[in-house]
Design a protein around this motif. Structure first.
Motif, PDB file in Angstrom:
ATOM      1  N   ASN A 176       0.898  -1.161   0.000  1.00  0.00           N
ATOM      2  CA  ASN A 176       0.000   0.000   0.000  1.00  0.00           C
ATOM      3  C   ASN A 176       0.933   1.206   0.000  1.00  0.00           C
ATOM      4  O   ASN A 176       1.739   1.321   0.932  1.00  0.00           O
ATOM      5  CB  ASN A 176      -0.860  -0.017   1.279  1.00  0.00           C
ATOM      6  CG  ASN A 176      -1.800   1.172   1.362  1.00  0.00           C
ATOM      7  OD1 ASN A 176      -1.865   1.979   0.444  1.00  0.00           O
ATOM      8  ND2 ASN A 176      -2.525   1.268   2.470  1.00  0.00           N
ATOM      9  N   ASP A 213       4.870  -6.402   6.755  1.00  0.00           N
ATOM     10  CA  ASP A 213       3.417  -6.259   6.682  1.00  0.00           C
ATOM     11  C   ASP A 213       2.921  -6.979   5.430  1.00  0.00           C
ATOM     12  O   ASP A 213       3.163  -6.524   4.307  1.00  0.00           O
ATOM     13  CB  ASP A 213       3.084  -4.761   6.646  1.00  0.00           C
ATOM     14  CG  ASP A 213       1.589  -4.498   6.708  1.00  0.00           C
ATOM     15  OD1 ASP A 213       0.807  -5.400   6.369  1.00  0.00           O
ATOM     16  OD2 ASP A 213       1.214  -3.375   7.072  1.00  0.00           O
ATOM     17  N   TYR A 216      -1.863  -7.836   2.604  1.00  0.00           N
ATOM     18  CA  TYR A 216      -2.473  -8.062   1.280  1.00  0.00           C
ATOM     19  C   TYR A 216      -1.965  -9.342   0.615  1.00  0.00           C
ATOM     20  O   TYR A 216      -2.168  -9.545  -0.580  1.00  0.00           O
ATOM     21  CB  TYR A 216      -2.177  -6.876   0.357  1.00  0.00           C
ATOM     22  CG  TYR A 216      -2.765  -5.573   0.842  1.00  0.00           C
ATOM     23  CD1 TYR A 216      -4.113  -5.268   0.640  1.00  0.00           C
ATOM     24  CD2 TYR A 216      -1.980  -4.639   1.510  1.00  0.00           C
ATOM     25  CE1 TYR A 216      -4.657  -4.075   1.087  1.00  0.00           C
ATOM     26  CE2 TYR A 216      -2.515  -3.443   1.961  1.00  0.00           C
ATOM     27  CZ  TYR A 216      -3.857  -3.171   1.745  1.00  0.00           C
ATOM     28  OH  TYR A 216      -4.387  -1.989   2.182  1.00  0.00           O
ATOM     29  N   SER A 247      -8.623  -8.165   7.545  1.00  0.00           N
ATOM     30  CA  SER A 247      -9.288  -6.942   7.078  1.00  0.00           C
ATOM     31  C   SER A 247      -9.411  -6.866   5.568  1.00  0.00           C
ATOM     32  O   SER A 247     -10.460  -6.495   5.038  1.00  0.00           O
ATOM     33  CB  SER A 247      -8.533  -5.699   7.557  1.00  0.00           C
ATOM     34  OG  SER A 247      -8.610  -5.602   8.953  1.00  0.00           O
ATOM     35  N   LYS A 248      -8.332  -7.181   4.879  1.00  0.00           N
ATOM     36  CA  LYS A 248      -8.346  -6.952   3.431  1.00  0.00           C
ATOM     37  C   LYS A 248      -8.738  -8.212   2.672  1.00  0.00           C
ATOM     38  O   LYS A 248      -9.543  -8.153   1.754  1.00  0.00           O
ATOM     39  CB  LYS A 248      -6.974  -6.457   2.965  1.00  0.00           C
ATOM     40  CG  LYS A 248      -6.443  -5.280   3.769  1.00  0.00           C
ATOM     41  CD  LYS A 248      -7.180  -3.973   3.527  1.00  0.00           C
ATOM     42  CE  LYS A 248      -6.643  -2.894   4.454  1.00  0.00           C
ATOM     43  NZ  LYS A 248      -6.981  -1.545   4.067  1.00  0.00           N
TER      44      LYS A 248
HETATM   45  C1  LIG Z   1      -0.353  -2.042   4.548  1.00  0.00           C
HETATM   46  C2  LIG Z   1      -1.429  -1.986   5.579  1.00  0.00           C
HETATM   47  N1  LIG Z   1      -1.219  -2.529   6.777  1.00  0.00           N
HETATM   48  C3  LIG Z   1      -2.139  -2.501   7.736  1.00  0.00           C
HETATM   49  C4  LIG Z   1      -3.361  -1.887   7.527  1.00  0.00           C
HETATM   50  C5  LIG Z   1      -4.360  -1.822   8.654  1.00  0.00           C
HETATM   51  O1  LIG Z   1      -5.322  -2.754   8.563  1.00  0.00           O
HETATM   52  P1  LIG Z   1      -6.435  -2.947   9.709  1.00  0.00           P
HETATM   53  O2  LIG Z   1      -7.691  -2.404   9.125  1.00  0.00           O
HETATM   54  O3  LIG Z   1      -6.484  -4.418   9.914  1.00  0.00           O
HETATM   55  O4  LIG Z   1      -6.014  -2.207  10.920  1.00  0.00           O
HETATM   56  C6  LIG Z   1      -3.634  -1.302   6.303  1.00  0.00           C
HETATM   57  C7  LIG Z   1      -4.916  -0.610   6.097  1.00  0.00           C
HETATM   58  O5  LIG Z   1      -5.132   0.109   5.179  1.00  0.00           O
HETATM   59  C8  LIG Z   1      -2.645  -1.364   5.299  1.00  0.00           C
HETATM   60  O6  LIG Z   1      -2.861  -0.825   4.105  1.00  0.00           O
END
Ligand SMILES: Cc1ncc(COP(=O)(O)O)c(C=O)c1O
Length: 419
Positions: A176, A213, A216, A247-248
């Motif tokens: 992201n 991280d 995704y 989440s994603k």
């Molecule tokens: C790269 C990345 N890590 C973590 C998160 C956070 O996700 P969460 O909604 O599970 O807190 C996001 C959310 O946009 C993200 O893009």
């Protein structure tokens, strides 16, 4: 001075500022394709039915008191199996996995667990929120400016000069805001850098940790394969802390279930920090996620459909931009590889709008497109680059493919009016 120095210096989210402007225009009846928020419209992308059903059942079963500090054992066990089956990673449910309220508390607690105020945190730009976490920790941000020819992913050569003495290297793939990913060789070279740095540190010195991280990682397209540091270099297991969650990959951003995994002593400290924040995932959601992750066929069916739809939207936008480029417009796009994002270029710096305004910054270009093409992106400046960078993030989770296709002629018309 009515609030702390830290509070005064915190920067608000650029994306939320842009969203505010869009909402105002929408209130006035404008039709804006909002490609700003890294979220899903849950009417277009509802969460998996089995997960939703599981949540309802858990509430009906009164699973509403405090969850254990590191998450329900059943969920940690499901995550452990999910990691083994999907990534061939070995993490013990007993002490190497932490559940939290979405993945953000994991990131914050990793920073808090391994970085002292004033210590260096190395991360690429553009990237998501590392600058804000450094501000919260009073850490020194060391930003590695990445390049379009590398799909905006950092390379070992770019990181090498900055790694000495750093507390944390924060990486993300698929990334992201770019929707691009590490290739195997590039990630291996970075892994070797971390190993070498840690070999050079004195006995008893705090090591360089790697935040990886991979929220995704289930959303990758075509031949693009996700790689992780511990699979590529098992000796990094002592230093790598993963950020992941539902989440994603399950379009479940509001369900708030994240999972982190890493060395037991770091996870233990993160557990204490998350506990002090009270940033646990709701207990009923944990029950449901534990059950859902075990249901391999529902997970696979859901992911196949979600990925198909997201990829179709990303491809439409990618192709639309490539078509405009072929027609001579000063735009570009990078092939979508993963996540819900496309990287687009709209290089119209110095051009004049029909009402005589010169577009000087990426924000100017973005607002021109919002008002004249009815489409909103997020400039990479919101992810740590300068305002002179003509690249933008397009997020496709809140719009259908059909709506995306309609934006291309509008972009073409608006850009044609610039002199
Ligand atoms: C790269 C990345 N890590 C973590 C998160 C956070 O996700 P969460 O909604 O599970 O807190 C996001 C959310 O946009 C993200 O893009």
């Amino acid at each position: 001075m009515s609030v702390s120095v830290l509070a005064q210096n915190l920067r608000g989210s650029e994306i939320i500022k842009i969203a505010g402007e869009i909402n105002e225009l929408k209130r006035r009846g404008e039709n804006i394709a909002n490609l700003t928020i890294g979220d899903f419209d849950s009417n277009i992308y509802p969460i998996p039915t089995a997960l939703k059903q599981g949540i309802i059942e858990a509430y009906n079963d009164n699973q509403t008191n405090y969850p254990p500090a590191d998450g329900l054992l059943s969920l940690r066990e499901s995550v452990s199996k999910f990691l083994k089956d999907g990534y061939n990673l070995d993490y013990a449910a007993s002490n190497e996995i932490l559940i939290s309220g979405g993945s953000r508390p994991l990131i914050y607690s990793i920073y808090m667990a391994v970085v002292n105020p004033g210590e260096k945190v190395v991360f690429p730009t553009p990237s998501w929120n590392n600058n804000h976490y450094c501000d919260l920790l009073s850490a020194e941000s060391v930003m590695i400016e990445t390049r379009p020819e590398n799909n905006f992913m950092p390379t070992a050569d770019e990181i090498r000069p900055h790694i000495k003495g750093a507390a944390l290297l924060a990486l993300c793939s698929p990334l992201n805001p770019t929707g691009t990913m590490f290739g195997k060789k590039d990630l291996e070279e970075i892994c070797d850098l971390v190993i070498e740095e840690n070999k050079n540190r004195a006995a008893g010195e705090k090591p360089l940790y790697l935040l990886y991280d991979q929220i995704y990682s289930q959303l990758t397209f075509g031949e693009h394969k996700h790689f992780d540091p511990v699979t590529l270099r098992p000796e990094l297991k002592d230093y790598t802390i993963f950020v992941d969650g539902g989440s994603k990959c399950f379009a479940a951003t509001g369900v708030r279930v994240g999972w982190g995994f890493g060395p037991a002593h770091v996870i233990d400290n993160m557990k204490a920090i998350v506990g002090h924040m009270g940033a646990w995932a709701p207990k009923a959601e944990q029950f449901a996620m534990a059950k859902f992750l075990q249901d391999e066929s529902s997970v696979d069916t859901y992911l196949t459909e979600l990925k198909g739809n997201v990829q179709a939207s990303l491809n439409s936008l990618y192709q639309g931009f490539q078509q405009l480029k072929a027609e001579g417009f000063s735009v570009d796009s990078i092939e979508p590889m993963g996540a819900i994002y496309l990287t687009v270029k709209v290089d119209y710096f110095g051009k004049t709008t029909p009402d005589g305004k010169v577009l000087e910054t990426a924000t100017d270009i973005n607002f021109y497109l919002i008002k004249n093409a009815g489409i909103a992106f997020v400039p990479f400046s919101a992810f740590g680059t300068g305002e002179d960078v003509a690249w933008f993030r397009a997020s496709v989770g809140t719009i259908t493919d059909a709506d995306i296709r309609q934006t291309i002629p509008r972009i073409k018309e608006a850009l044609s009016k610039l002199k």
